[in-house]
Design a protein around this motif. Structure first.
Motif, PDB file in Angstrom:
ATOM      1  N   GLU A 257     -16.104  -2.413 -14.980  1.00  0.00           N
ATOM      2  CA  GLU A 257     -16.718  -3.687 -14.549  1.00  0.00           C
ATOM      3  C   GLU A 257     -17.536  -4.310 -15.677  1.00  0.00           C
ATOM      4  O   GLU A 257     -17.718  -5.516 -15.725  1.00  0.00           O
ATOM      5  N   ALA A 261     -14.590  -9.790 -21.354  1.00  0.00           N
ATOM      6  CA  ALA A 261     -13.681 -10.214 -22.425  1.00  0.00           C
ATOM      7  C   ALA A 261     -14.297  -9.980 -23.796  1.00  0.00           C
ATOM      8  O   ALA A 261     -13.652  -9.459 -24.712  1.00  0.00           O
ATOM      9  N   ALA A 264     -14.701  -6.268 -24.559  1.00  0.00           N
ATOM     10  CA  ALA A 264     -13.379  -5.727 -24.883  1.00  0.00           C
ATOM     11  C   ALA A 264     -13.009  -6.043 -26.328  1.00  0.00           C
ATOM     12  O   ALA A 264     -12.532  -5.180 -27.066  1.00  0.00           O
ATOM     13  N   LEU A 265     -13.281  -7.262 -26.748  1.00  0.00           N
ATOM     14  CA  LEU A 265     -12.945  -7.673 -28.107  1.00  0.00           C
ATOM     15  C   LEU A 265     -13.769  -6.874 -29.127  1.00  0.00           C
ATOM     16  O   LEU A 265     -13.253  -6.426 -30.149  1.00  0.00           O
ATOM     17  N   MET A 268     -12.608  -3.354 -28.973  1.00  0.00           N
ATOM     18  CA  MET A 268     -11.170  -3.281 -29.196  1.00  0.00           C
ATOM     19  C   MET A 268     -10.473  -2.384 -28.175  1.00  0.00           C
ATOM     20  O   MET A 268      -9.726  -1.461 -28.513  1.00  0.00           O
ATOM     21  N   ILE A 269     -10.762  -2.641 -26.920  1.00  0.00           N
ATOM     22  CA  ILE A 269     -10.062  -1.981 -25.823  1.00  0.00           C
ATOM     23  C   ILE A 269      -9.716  -3.053 -24.804  1.00  0.00           C
ATOM     24  O   ILE A 269     -10.301  -4.126 -24.819  1.00  0.00           O
ATOM     25  N   SER A 273     -10.864  -2.060 -18.632  1.00  0.00           N
ATOM     26  CA  SER A 273     -10.576  -0.631 -18.742  1.00  0.00           C
ATOM     27  C   SER A 273     -11.895   0.111 -18.911  1.00  0.00           C
ATOM     28  O   SER A 273     -12.832  -0.404 -19.502  1.00  0.00           O
TER      29      SER A 273
ATOM     30  N   ARG B 110      -7.401   2.454 -34.342  1.00  0.00           N
ATOM     31  CA  ARG B 110      -7.404   1.136 -33.692  1.00  0.00           C
ATOM     32  C   ARG B 110      -6.172   0.337 -34.017  1.00  0.00           C
ATOM     33  O   ARG B 110      -5.887  -0.674 -33.399  1.00  0.00           O
ATOM     34  N   GLU B 130      -6.212   0.130 -28.150  1.00  0.00           N
ATOM     35  CA  GLU B 130      -5.499  -1.079 -28.577  1.00  0.00           C
ATOM     36  C   GLU B 130      -6.239  -2.301 -28.072  1.00  0.00           C
ATOM     37  O   GLU B 130      -7.026  -2.243 -27.127  1.00  0.00           O
ATOM     38  N   TYR B 131      -6.005  -3.411 -28.756  1.00  0.00           N
ATOM     39  CA  TYR B 131      -6.549  -4.681 -28.278  1.00  0.00           C
ATOM     40  C   TYR B 131      -5.589  -5.784 -28.697  1.00  0.00           C
ATOM     41  O   TYR B 131      -5.293  -5.924 -29.886  1.00  0.00           O
ATOM     42  N   LEU B 240      -6.393   2.715 -15.037  1.00  0.00           N
ATOM     43  CA  LEU B 240      -7.222   2.324 -16.186  1.00  0.00           C
ATOM     44  C   LEU B 240      -8.621   2.907 -16.060  1.00  0.00           C
ATOM     45  O   LEU B 240      -9.414   2.838 -16.966  1.00  0.00           O
TER      46      LEU B 240
END
Lengths: 501, 249
Positions: A257, A261, A264-265, A268-269, A273, B110, B130-131, B240
């Motif tokens: 939660e 965005a 995550a950036l 880098m996932i 998730s 990465r 991964e992204y 996930l």
């Protein structure tokens, strides 16, 4: 579904004062305040109240008072309310109890049993308002001996990378994801303004904060989130996180939660998730492996930055610290029992680790005995509440301290211990964009700078009182400390004498 | 001992300490050299670390641990075996090993791609992530030992199983919450982490898989058709959020 657990707090609304403006409804992120559309009146769901005072602080008519719910259990020194309610929660869910912030159990706080000295008659105290006082601290590996040119003006020894701190108080690792971007920005700007460092934690560094790199410690933890060449090069110090005082020996789970965005950036996932940090770093199973990662990071940054290694204070910290120094760590960080967290299993937070004062004293003593104390700076964290604690830590042997909770309190945190819910009503420990706006980085940076400025003045006052004009004269000087209310064993481990002796 | 041609250089690594070797590599790359050949590598660590340009490094001999760790762009070709930590936390680039590799191959990467001709040791591909279009790839010609793909958060891991009867690994993909593993033959259920699901390769899987097999074969000279016609399974994370229900508040 907390069917058996009574509310912890009572929300008392003064009907004379309440103007039904619904500010409390809009401010409460735990749904404890709501507007009853049928009766057109503001009401309370007390079972949801966490005691964060956000509603009371913002109520324009001061109509709200939050008190502890007076619901008493039958007096029992063995079974306290928390013990009983925790069992109910687990009986309903079958899960591990999760919590936030640091240990609240009331283990002995040794700072409160240590007292500083002051000069009287036989040596003069110094007035910091009239005379210069030096708080400057250099962290990084110091050479065993120094060679100076024959004319005495040039240093011929090549020094390992050093970082200058104007005040020996840095901001502790709190990851982006655990806390918001506005919190990171506040910390980064305050550190830059005050000439100290802040720490990214293990969630990477947001693109917009790279410009504060010279005042940034970039962390490399078991999840290796957001770790890449540019990140390593951006920081002033690279810190390997092995452990954390709030949860020694276990990893971290940033719940999906909170993986927005932007989080995550930066990590880098994928968005949403879980961000799982394994308990160990899977390339470190020994001191030799630690050497390998330390030197990998030194190679990756071309030997331009000190490499720090952070561990939780545990029973054999002194022996581990010796190994860490020999492994090549330039800075050692010890995080004590009272160190806080964005989320940890309660049983771990409350029962694992040792108080930072004892760990600091034993590590400093051990490194001195082995003649390697100069090879690494010693930084401690986990329970520093004020400048008195800082001064005592320096006297016990620390080069600098980290503050985490204290910094968040400066930003408005009320220590309600709900960090793990991601719903922080003060907008600190959350990534909910509706809530993170509650921290204004302009004001946040100002408040953090103010705190450090105040502490700096206080430390100078204490130093002056002791008759010294540089923090360096207090560092590791345990004769400036005396203990009260401690056993002989405690005094021996702390390396301080009983008050009066 | 160095022959410098335009943009190409050979280094004889005999007796050179790793720190000096890496300093030399840094200096050569900053001079604009794009092709570097290292002869007689003998355990020097961290080769390729802190090189952020798309140079090619061809190594003969045995490079040491953490080959290409934190690497961001170079291509490394090893004629020999690689040791532990190959491609540790790498970000971009390619590592091709004409031999085998040790433990923690591609730990926490990465991005970038690693091709190992033979097998790897324990804990390969742990926590690769991964992204967007940045997806790390680890292709292993043989097989891997325990904990392969543990905590995987993304990326593609391939175990081609060439000359391998049974995959020996246990705890495959334990805690996996992203990415995919393609594996030749099958494994017993007790070898898999609880978080791992097993499926046939879909059409989309086939596209990626075929591309990776073809690239593997291009590097090591195998016949792609022979490999592609064998039975492969896909291992994927069931959720996930494997630990979402572990806690109570």
């Amino acid at each position: 579904m907390k069917t058996l657990v009574p509310p912890q707090f009572r929300v008392v609304r003064d009907p004379e004062r309440c103007i039904q403006c619904q500010v409390c409804v809009n401010q409460c992120s735990f749904n404890a305040q709501y507007f009853d559309a049928e009766d057109k009146v503001v009401r309370t769901r007390e079972e949801n109240c966490v005691g964060c005072h956000r509603c009371a602080a913002l109520c324009p008519t001061r109509a709200l008072t939050i008190t502890r719910n007076p619901m008493d259990y039958k007096a029992n020194l063995n079974w306290k309310s928390g013990d009983i309610e925790d069992i109910w929660r687990q009986a309903e869910s079958g899960g591990m109890l999760l919590t936030g912030m640091g240990n609240d159990k009331g283990y002995r706080i040794y700072w409160d049993h240590l007292l500083l000295n002051a000069s009287q008659v036989t040596n003069p105290s110094i007035d910091p308002l009239r005379e210069p006082m030096e708080l400057t601290t250099y962290i990084g590996r110091k050479p065993d001996r120094v060679h100076v040119s024959a004319d005495g003006v040039k240093l011929e020894t090549t020094l390992a990378p050093q970082v200058k701190l104007e005040i020996p108080v840095m901001f502790a690792a709190m990851s982006y994801g655990a806390v918001s971007l506005n919190v990171h920005e506040s910390l980064a700007r305050a550190a830059t303004e005050m000439g100290t460092l802040w720490n990214t934690g293990e969630g990477g560094l947001h693109e917009t904060l790279y410009k504060y790199g010279q005042n940034t410690i970039v962390q490399v933890a078991s999840g290796r989130f957001g770790v890449h060449s540019k990140y390593l090069h951006a920081g002033r110090v690279v810190e390997i996180k092995i452990g954390q005082g709030a949860k020694p020996g276990i990893g971290g789970h940033l719940p999906g939660e909170k993986v927005s965005a932007d989080v995550a950036l930066t990590r880098m996932i994928p968005r949403g998730s879980d961000a799982l940090s394994p308990a160990p770093q899977h390339d470190i199973y020994s001191i030799e492996d630690l050497t390998q990662l330390i030197y990998a990071l030194k190679e990756a940054t071309n030997y331009t930055k000190p490499i720090s290694v952070k561990i939780a204070a545990v029973h054999n910290s002194a022996a581990i610290a010796s190994g860490m120094v020999r492994a090549g760590a330039d800075i050692i960080v010890l995080d004590g029992l009272r160190g806080a967290t964005g989320a940890a299993p309660k049983v771990i937070r409350d029962n694992v680790g040792i108080p930072i004062e004892l760990a600091l004293a034993s590590v400093d003593s051990r490194l001195r005995q082995e003649g390697i104390r100069n090879q690494a700076s010693l930084v401690i964290s986990g329970g520093i509440r004020n400048s008195g604690d800082v001064a005592k830590a320096i006297a016990l042997g620390a080069d600098a301290v980290y503050i985490g909770t204290a910094a968040l309190v400066a930003l408005g945190c009320h220590v309600c211990q709900q960090c793990h819910t991601g719903k922080c009503a003060w907008g600190i420990c959350t990534t909910d964009l509706g809530l993170t706006r509650r921290i204004n980085p302009d004001i946040g940076a100002q408040r953090l700078s103010n705190l450090l400025r105040g502490w700096g003045l206080e430390i100078k006052d204490m130093l002056g009182g002791m008759g010294v004009n540089a923090l360096e004269s207090l560092r590791g000087n345990r004769l400036h400390l005396r203990g009260v209310g401690l056993s002989d064993t405690e005094l021996e481990i702390l390396g301080v004498r009983m008050a009066g002796s | 001992m160095e022959k410098t041609r335009t943009r190409k250089t050979t280094i004889d690594a005999t007796g050179i300490y790793y720190r000096d070797l890496n300093a030399k590599l840094r200096s050569l790359v900053s001079q604009g050299i794009e092709d570097i050949e290292i002869l007689n590598a003998y355990g020097q660590r961290y080769i390729g670390t802190d090189l952020n340009k798309p140079v090619t490094i061809e190594i003969t001999g045995t490079p040491g641990n953490d080959l290409g760790s934190f690497m961001d762009g170079p291509t490394i070709i090893v004629h020999g075996n690689a040791q532990d930590g190959t491609g540790n936390t790498m970000n971009a680039g390619k590592i091709i090993v004409h031999g085998r590799a040790g433990d923690t191959t591609m730990l926490s990467a990465r991005g970038g791609e690693i091709y190992i001709r033979d097998s790897v040791g324990y804990r390969a591909g742990i926590h690769i992530k991964e992204y967007g279009d940045k997806i790390p790839v680890l292709v292993i010609g043989g097989t891997a030992q325990d904990f392969v793909g543990e905590y995987m958060a993304g990326g593609v891991l391939v175990l081609l199983g060439i000359n391998v009867e049974n995959h020996p690994a246990s705890y495959i993909g334990t805690g996996m919450h992203g990415g995919v593993i393609y594996l030749r033959g099958r494994v017993e259920e007790h070898q898999l982490g609880k978080e791992v699901g097993v499926a046939e390769l879909s059409e989309t899987d086939r596209v990626t898989f075929t591309r990776l097999v073809q690239e593997y074969c291009r590097h090591f000279g195998n016949n792609a058709e022979d490999i592609l016609k064998q039975d492969f399974i896909k291992l994927y994370p069931k959720t996930l959020r494997p630990y979402g229900r572990l806690y109570t508040y």
